[in-house]
Design a protein around this motif. Sequence first.
Motif, PDB file in Angstrom:
ATOM      1  N   GLY A 163       0.809  -1.217   0.000  1.00 18.79           N
ATOM      2  CA  GLY A 163       0.000   0.000   0.000  1.00 18.79           C
ATOM      3  C   GLY A 163       0.840   1.263   0.000  1.00 18.79           C
ATOM      4  N   ALA A 164       0.205   2.354  -0.430  1.00 19.31           N
ATOM      5  CA  ALA A 164       0.853   3.668  -0.436  1.00 19.31           C
ATOM      6  C   ALA A 164      -0.220   4.740  -0.308  1.00 19.31           C
ATOM      7  CB  ALA A 164       1.647   3.870  -1.721  1.00 19.31           C
ATOM      8  N   ASP A 165       0.210   5.922   0.066  1.00 14.12           N
ATOM      9  CA  ASP A 165      -0.686   7.073   0.106  1.00 14.12           C
ATOM     10  C   ASP A 165      -0.588   7.779  -1.238  1.00 14.12           C
ATOM     11  OD1 ASP A 165      -2.168   9.339   0.506  1.00 14.12           O
ATOM     12  OD2 ASP A 165      -0.972  10.097   2.183  1.00 14.12           O
ATOM     13  N   TRP A 166      -1.494   7.444  -2.152  1.00 13.47           N
ATOM     14  CA  TRP A 166      -1.466   8.000  -3.501  1.00 13.47           C
ATOM     15  C   TRP A 166      -2.021   9.413  -3.560  1.00 13.47           C
ATOM     16  CZ3 TRP A 166       1.799   5.907  -6.549  1.00 13.47           C
ATOM     17  CH2 TRP A 166       2.121   4.547  -6.397  1.00 13.47           C
ATOM     18  N   ALA A 167      -2.559   9.915  -2.460  1.00 17.30           N
ATOM     19  CA  ALA A 167      -3.015  11.308  -2.408  1.00 17.30           C
ATOM     20  C   ALA A 167      -1.930  12.220  -1.842  1.00 17.30           C
ATOM     21  CB  ALA A 167      -4.287  11.417  -1.574  1.00 17.30           C
ATOM     22  N   SER A 168      -0.769  11.664  -1.540  1.00 13.47           N
ATOM     23  CA  SER A 168       0.323  12.451  -0.962  1.00 13.47           C
ATOM     24  C   SER A 168       0.914  13.395  -1.997  1.00 13.47           C
ATOM     25  CB  SER A 168       1.426  11.521  -0.443  1.00 13.47           C
ATOM     26  OG  SER A 168       2.087  10.890  -1.531  1.00 13.47           O
ATOM     27  N   ASP A 169       1.582  14.418  -1.516  1.00 17.16           N
ATOM     28  CA  ASP A 169       2.262  15.352  -2.412  1.00 17.16           C
ATOM     29  C   ASP A 169       3.316  14.631  -3.254  1.00 17.16           C
ATOM     30  OD1 ASP A 169       0.732  17.467  -1.513  1.00 17.16           O
ATOM     31  OD2 ASP A 169       2.222  18.140  -0.045  1.00 17.16           O
ATOM     32  N   ALA A 170       3.990  13.645  -2.667  1.00 12.04           N
ATOM     33  CA  ALA A 170       5.021  12.897  -3.400  1.00 12.04           C
ATOM     34  C   ALA A 170       4.407  12.145  -4.574  1.00 12.04           C
ATOM     35  CB  ALA A 170       5.733  11.928  -2.466  1.00 12.04           C
ATOM     36  N   ALA A 171       3.275  11.486  -4.351  1.00 13.92           N
ATOM     37  CA  ALA A 171       2.616  10.740  -5.422  1.00 13.92           C
ATOM     38  C   ALA A 171       2.112  11.679  -6.515  1.00 13.92           C
ATOM     39  CB  ALA A 171       1.459   9.918  -4.858  1.00 13.92           C
ATOM     40  N   LYS A 172       1.531  12.791  -6.112  1.00 15.30           N
ATOM     41  CA  LYS A 172       1.039  13.761  -7.098  1.00 15.30           C
ATOM     42  C   LYS A 172       2.189  14.312  -7.934  1.00 15.30           C
ATOM     43  CE  LYS A 172      -2.551  15.222  -3.983  1.00 15.30           C
ATOM     44  NZ  LYS A 172      -3.052  16.363  -3.204  1.00 15.30           N
ATOM     45  N   GLU A 173       3.329  14.525  -7.327  1.00 15.47           N
ATOM     46  CA  GLU A 173       4.474  15.047  -8.064  1.00 15.47           C
ATOM     47  C   GLU A 173       4.993  14.012  -9.068  1.00 15.47           C
ATOM     48  OE1 GLU A 173       7.083  17.673  -9.619  1.00 15.47           O
ATOM     49  OE2 GLU A 173       5.370  18.091  -8.316  1.00 15.47           O
ATOM     50  N   VAL A 174       5.008  12.747  -8.688  1.00  9.64           N
ATOM     51  CA  VAL A 174       5.403  11.687  -9.633  1.00  9.64           C
ATOM     52  C   VAL A 174       4.470  11.706 -10.844  1.00  9.64           C
ATOM     53  CG1 VAL A 174       5.480   9.179  -9.979  1.00  9.64           C
ATOM     54  CG2 VAL A 174       6.581  10.196  -7.973  1.00  9.64           C
ATOM     55  N   ILE A 175       3.179  11.818 -10.597  1.00  8.33           N
ATOM     56  CA  ILE A 175       2.212  11.841 -11.704  1.00  8.33           C
ATOM     57  C   ILE A 175       2.402  13.107 -12.551  1.00  8.33           C
ATOM     58  CG2 ILE A 175      -0.230  11.892 -12.328  1.00  8.33           C
ATOM     59  CD1 ILE A 175       0.990   9.150 -11.169  1.00  8.33           C
ATOM     60  N   ARG A 176       2.623  14.227 -11.921  1.00  7.36           N
ATOM     61  CA  ARG A 176       2.864  15.475 -12.689  1.00  7.36           C
ATOM     62  C   ARG A 176       4.110  15.333 -13.558  1.00  7.36           C
ATOM     63  NH1 ARG A 176       1.315  17.970  -7.583  1.00  7.36           N
ATOM     64  NH2 ARG A 176      -0.816  18.706  -7.821  1.00  7.36           N
ATOM     65  N   GLN A 177       5.145  14.728 -13.009  1.00  8.57           N
ATOM     66  CA  GLN A 177       6.367  14.549 -13.788  1.00  8.57           C
ATOM     67  C   GLN A 177       6.137  13.545 -14.923  1.00  8.57           C
ATOM     68  OE1 GLN A 177       9.399  13.475 -10.912  1.00  8.57           O
ATOM     69  NE2 GLN A 177       9.357  15.498  -9.965  1.00  8.57           N
TER      70      GLN A 177
END
Length: 181
Positions: A163-177
């Motif tokens: 599991g992971a926190d996909w709503a985290s800033d880190a996850a959002k940044e990966v998706i943005r990149q």
Amino acid sequence: MLRWLVLYTALILGANPALAGEIDWDAAHAAGLQKLAPTDPTPVPDTAFTDPEGKEHSLADWRGKVVLLNFWATWCAPCREEMPSLDALQTELGGDDFEVVTIATGMNRLPAIEKFLGEINVQNLPILLDPKQRLAREMGVMGMPVTVLIDREGNEIARLIGGADWASDAAKEVIRQATAP
């Protein structure tokens, strides 16, 4: 002449998929996604799975978008914890360039899926089914949850087991990149 050289150089660089969507894996790990492992770009299989009405789909249906593919099951406690963050990520960033695709793997009956998603208030994720685990097996899924990041060309580029926190800033940044032009 110089103008044409500049134009063609820009077109070549802009069209090069190796240069598009560069992800800073070290920053993602430092920001909390330590289990997200980059992989060599590997084409995902075109194995069929279905929706609740029995219509067949394959991952090729999402080609042209960056996809966060999540394999889950109703009996999976970490999945119950993770799904609301996947729903929040889809709500915030889902659209023409990106989509969260969730596939219930194994024997997950539709009433149990609907109850599961209702109990955790997930509203923006698709219900897709891989009851015989064909796609999961072809993608090397041994337990759940497993989440796979797929580029626009249909290649797996990262995987997270657990599991992971996909709503985290880190996850959002990966998706943005990953979706950057």
